[in-house]
Scaffold this active site. Structure first.
Site, PDB file in Angstrom:
ATOM      1  N   HIS A  12      71.547  13.916  55.889  1.00 43.44           N
ATOM      2  CA  HIS A  12      71.720  14.507  57.224  1.00 43.44           C
ATOM      3  C   HIS A  12      70.896  15.782  57.386  1.00 43.44           C
ATOM      4  CE1 HIS A  12      73.516  15.046  61.101  1.00 43.44           C
ATOM      5  NE2 HIS A  12      74.491  14.175  60.878  1.00 43.44           N
ATOM      6  N   HIS A  23      81.757  10.570  59.505  1.00 47.99           N
ATOM      7  CA  HIS A  23      81.211  11.001  58.211  1.00 47.99           C
ATOM      8  C   HIS A  23      82.316  11.208  57.173  1.00 47.99           C
ATOM      9  CE1 HIS A  23      77.434  11.091  60.121  1.00 47.99           C
ATOM     10  NE2 HIS A  23      77.408  12.336  60.528  1.00 47.99           N
ATOM     11  N   GLU A  32      68.270   9.423  60.372  1.00 46.46           N
ATOM     12  CA  GLU A  32      69.192   9.049  59.302  1.00 46.46           C
ATOM     13  C   GLU A  32      69.164   7.536  59.080  1.00 46.46           C
ATOM     14  OE1 GLU A  32      73.104  10.950  60.355  1.00 46.46           O
ATOM     15  OE2 GLU A  32      71.868  11.607  62.048  1.00 46.46           O
TER      16      GLU A  32
END
Length: 379
Positions: free
Chosen positions: A206, A135, A343
């Site tokens: 998220h 991420h 996601e």
């Protein structure tokens, strides 16, 4: 470290923030106090933005990480429930520095060993997960303060410029994340971005969903459906191997709706590597946001979540790494499997796997991605 300014500066900055007539709502329907979300971080004001629709649904968002803080929807009895994990104040988000509800960028998912070649040049990114960049590292978009414009009672746009070299990525990347709450109880998320230098982009939301509105209840009975014949297996470090393999005959087969916990106890390397489900599915209708690609349903509350996206893949994460060390809204401890994530995104590490849809963005192009979370009730 995030720098928080004194109270006088906070007050001045907060007064300068435009919330398009939404100031009158100081306490949200879900019980959030806006005052606890107003401060200044890295010289920029933060606030809580409240969206409402004609059906009585409410979504609260923060410009810290352009994130969803609460989603207030009815269950089958008509009782309103907050169905996402999060925190009661900006201070708690700053302390936790996690990605709950956030817009993930500039690159969601893992990049192998924190390295990728873009236009013939190798770039390095922060390594923060089993030797990989996850991420975009610890200082990704989930830690950045976006500029905010509330365009209507049901829409807010968050904008941010990621500077050339930020987290190792080339190019000044200008991105806007627009949240629209529709009257049919859908949270419609649109990502749009441009760059002045060739770069890579992969964005997602998220949010951790607990469809009972009670994180003390585990998600193992939730029924999941994913419209995918293939998935991307991971290795022991949770990095995608580059393969797409059939779900047929594996615990990854959600083409027929199945409870999350029904097969998590099976002897299976993928379940062992992911601590349960934490894999990416190759969607059968990539790019088609007109049909659902996945759903999740709680038999206890009757709340159903359908997902629509323009992306080619969906990461399904069952919350296996939640470990009771985080205390969220209303003082509730977040334990393992108390929530799950759906996601929509490109395949993780696609920057290093040319067989998968490209995540490259060039000057003159516009990055666009759309994800819709639609809520309903089943009797």
């Amino acid at each position: 470290m995030k720098r928080i300014l004194p109270a006088a500066a906070i007050l001045c900055a907060a007064l300068a923030v435009s919330c398009a007539g939404n100031r009158e709502a100081e306490i949200s329907e879900s019980g959030l106090d806006r005052a606890k979300f107003r401060t200044v971080v890295d010289g920029k004001p933060t606030d809580l933005y409240i969206l409402k629709n004609a059906a009585g649904m409410e979504v609260c968002l923060s410009n810290y990480g352009a994130r969803i803080v609460s989603v207030w929807v009815p269950d089958r009895k008509g009782d309103m429930k907050d169905v996402v994990l999060g925190f009661d104040s900006i201070g708690a988000y700053l302390a936790a520095r996690n990605n709950m509800g956030a817009s993930i960028g500039r690159y969601a998912g893992r990049i192998a060993h924190g390295k990728a070649v873009i236009d013939g040049k190798e770039y390095e990114f922060p390594v923060n997960n089993n030797g990989h960049s996850m991420h975009s590292g610890p200082d990704g978009f989930h830690t950045r303060v976006f500029d905010a414009v509330q365009k209507s009672p049901s829409q807010v746009a968050f904008s941010y410029r990621a500077a050339d070299g930020e987290c190792g990525y080339p190019g000044n990347f200008d991105v806007t994340v627009t949240y629209t709450l529709t009257d049919d109880n859908a949270v419609d998320i649109l990502y749009e971005g441009t760059t002045d230098k060739t770069t890579i982009v992969n964005m997602t939301n998220h949010s951790f969903f607990n469809l009972d509105g009670d994180p003390n209840r585990l998600n193992t009975e939730y029924v999941v459906w994913i419209d995918a014949d293939r998935f991307a297996p991971i290795d022991s470090t949770c990095l995608t191997t580059g393969e797409l393999v059939p779900v047929e005959g594996t615990p990854m087969d959600f083409r027929t709706p199945a409870a999350i916990g029904a097969r998590m106890g099976e002897e299976n390397d993928q379940l062992r590597y992911g601590g349960g489900y934490d894999q990416t599915w190759a969607l059968n209708a990539p790019g088609d946001a007109g049909r659902p690609c996945a759903s999740m349903y709680s038999p206890h509350s009757g709340i159903r979540l359908d997902v629509y996206t323009t992306e080619p893949a969906l990461q399904f994460y069952a919350g296996g790494s939640l470990n009771g060390t985080v205390t969220g809204k209303k003082g509730i401890v977040y334990n393992r499997y108390c929530a799950a994530c759906l996601e929509s995104q490109k395949f993780p590490d696609s920057a290093n796997k040319p067989q998968w849809p490209s995540s490259v963005l060039r000057p003159g192009e516009t990055f666009t991605s759309r994800c819709i979370y639609k809520f309903s009730v089943e009797e």
